[in-house]
Design an enzyme around this catalytic site. Structure first.
Site, PDB file in Angstrom:
ATOM      1  N   CYS A  33       1.465  -4.137  -0.114  1.00 22.55           N
ATOM      2  CA  CYS A  33       2.857  -3.880   0.268  1.00 22.55           C
ATOM      3  C   CYS A  33       3.366  -2.560  -0.303  1.00 22.55           C
ATOM      4  CB  CYS A  33       3.761  -4.994  -0.215  1.00 22.55           C
ATOM      5  SG  CYS A  33       3.364  -6.562   0.518  1.00 22.55           S
ATOM      6  N   CYS A 102      12.402  -4.408  -1.173  1.00 20.86           N
ATOM      7  CA  CYS A 102      10.968  -4.275  -1.448  1.00 20.86           C
ATOM      8  C   CYS A 102      10.652  -3.730  -2.834  1.00 20.86           C
ATOM      9  CB  CYS A 102      10.300  -3.429  -0.383  1.00 20.86           C
ATOM     10  SG  CYS A 102      10.797  -1.713  -0.414  1.00 20.86           S
TER      11      CYS A 102
END
Lengths: 124, 387
Positions: A33, A102
């Site tokens: 990610c 995030c």
């Protein structure tokens, strides 16, 4: 796009590194990610006496890691568990909206390290 | 502090000669090229002259050049203009997985409107096999659009071969040459293409202007209707200062091509050798030789590209990255994904695109700071192996 505070913590991050004999280690995120963070804590008498981090990620990920080590240091475990993602973002004078989700993992990392410590103390 | 621009695939600095050429058309020669009086005629003359200059760069005829607002509009006009005109003859388009969003997003829009699109894959260096394109052609195929050179990794596609194979089957070919012009020879007859897109700001011209080459006899449906400018293909009062700037940039690109290309290739090769030699676990993305002379594209294990970019920016170095963390969509680069690079390595990618004005001293400075930055970030990263 980043606040001055973010840039400050990104260019001169505080408390980078590992703690060899850490009492708790929290690992959050994953490299796929683009953000991954490991937080190390040392606990003495219910207080965080040392907090260090290692982070792979964008400027926001590194700045939030650095920020949370400063926020957590010297706090009791109860106080440290109350530090939220929003608190970290606020202390950095905000994060770009796209980064709020995030890259704002530091609070989770700290909480994971404390949980690790609590689990270990239970089993001892 | 140093201020070094090495993001020339994003945009380039307008050449002073381009700016000087444009200024009179922002000042005294402000006429509308459609007007019959002297003001209009001055503008019309500039328009004609510019069309000739752009045509000369490509080895085309002036009446094969349509001025547009830039590469994106040129790509839209080529794809939609062909698709809408030929929709009764066929509804299949072939393109590649590594195209610029101006092509990919236009294709997705055409798919929504009943067209079928085949996306040709690339190998791990970003190259398309022309036979894959040939094999994808069916009776229904009306257009093939493959970029000349990739904007991220600089891989140069075998457009000549693709054109030949396509024409054997009677299919039109468009190429997006936005990145290749001014860096490698771009001649529409050598490439054999029917349509070609270009943009001024990638060749030291102004933003907001570009062109589409459309070979004589190739027809397109108009997308922008109005007063019938650009032979009815693209209405709207002509952006004369921009067009004059594009033409000057095109003229300079042609004149300087050989010198620019060898200068850029020298810097590129030095940068690649130095980076490979001084940063362990650094990998060159793209093709080692079929590559634009100004493109240096790397990935570095254990670090993230946005951090790298921002730290380099603090040292006065402007570059770019394919990392998801730097994009609005938070999606990793579709080009690097198509090469089969794992996501965590795409995050650690860095694009250095050189320009005419860059020097070897600047390359040294950038490499030196890159080494320092990668080392610093790796020391901070939990995924860097110990020792």
């Amino acid at each position: 796009m980043y606040s001055e505070k973010v840039m400050e913590h990104f260019s001169n991050p505080k408390n980078v590194g590992e703690i060899e004999d850490a009492d708790g280690i929290g690992e959050v995120g994953n490299p796929t990610c683009g953000d991954m963070m490991t937080i190390y804590i040392k606990v003495d008498d219910g207080k965080l006496t040392d907090v260090k981090f290692k982070t792979f990620g964008c400027a926001a990920a590194i700045a939030t890691s650095s920020m949370i080590t400063e926020m957590a240091l010297g706090k009791t475990i109860e106080e440290a568990l109350e530090i939220s993602r929003d608190d970290v973002a606020e202390s950095l004078d905000g994060l770009p909206p796209v980064k709020l989700h995030c890259s704002n993992l530091a609070a989770d990392g700290l909480h994971a390290a404390i949980e690790d410590y609590l689990n270990k103390s239970k089993s001892n | 502090m140093a201020k070094i621009y090495m993001d020339n695939s994003a945009t380039t600095k307008p050449d002073p000669e381009v700016v000087s050429a444009m200024l009179p058309y922002l000042n005294e020669y402000f006429g509308n090229a459609s007007s019959l009086h002297s003001f209009g005629q001055e503008a019309a003359e500039a328009l004609n002259r510019s069309r000739q200059q752009v045509a000369d760069l490509l080895g085309a005829q002036p009446d094969e050049i349509i001025f547009t607002s830039g590469g994106t509009e040129s790509d839209n006009l080529a794809l939609k203009g062909t698709a809408y005109l030929k929709k009764n003859a066929g509804k299949h388009i072939i393109t590649s997985v590594v195209e610029h969003p101006a092509i990919l997003d236009t294709c997705r829009n055409l798919q929504k409107n009943g067209f079928k699109v085949t996306y040709i894959p690339v190998d791990d260096q970003g190259l398309i096999d022309p036979h894959d394109v040939e094999d994808a052609i069916i009776d229904d195929t009306i257009l093939i659009s493959i970029m000349h050179a990739n904007n991220e990794i600089g891989t140069i596609q075998p457009i000549e071969d693709i054109s030949r194979l396509a024409h054997e089957k009677g299919v039109l070919v468009h190429t997006d040459a936005v990145q290749s012009i001014g860096k490698i020879p771009v001649n529409v007859d050598d490439l054999g293409v029917d349509m070609l897109s270009l943009s001024a700001h990638k060749i030291h011209g102004p933003k907001g202007v570009g062109a589409l080459f459309v070979r004589k006899g190739t027809r397109l449906e108009t997308l922008v209707h109005g007063g019938g400018h650009e032979r009815g293909k693209r209405s709207g009062t002509e952006n004369i200062p921009g067009i004059v700037g594009l033409a000057k940039a095109a003229e300079l690109a042609g004149q300087r091509l050989e010198k620019d290309a060898s200068h850029l290739a020298n810097l590129r090769d030095a940068a690649i050798t130095k980076i490979l030699g001084s940063i362990p676990e650094s990998y060159l993305n793209g093709h080692p030789t079929q590559r634009l002379p100004n493109n240096v594209h790397f990935r570095f294990s254990y670090v993230e590209g946005e951090s790298l970019l921002i730290m380099l920016n603090m040292k006065g170095v402007a570059v770019s990255t394919g990392s998801a963390c730097s994009s609005k969509s938070l999606e990793p680069s579709h080009v690097l994904s198509a090469l089969g690079i794992p996501s965590e390595q795409i995050h650690g990618s860095l694009r250095i695109t050189l320009g005419r004005a860059n020097t070897m001293d600047e390359v040294d400075y950038v490499v030196e700071n890159l080494v320092e930055t990668v080392t610093k970030l790796r020391a901070m990263s939990p995924i860097t192996p110990k020792n």
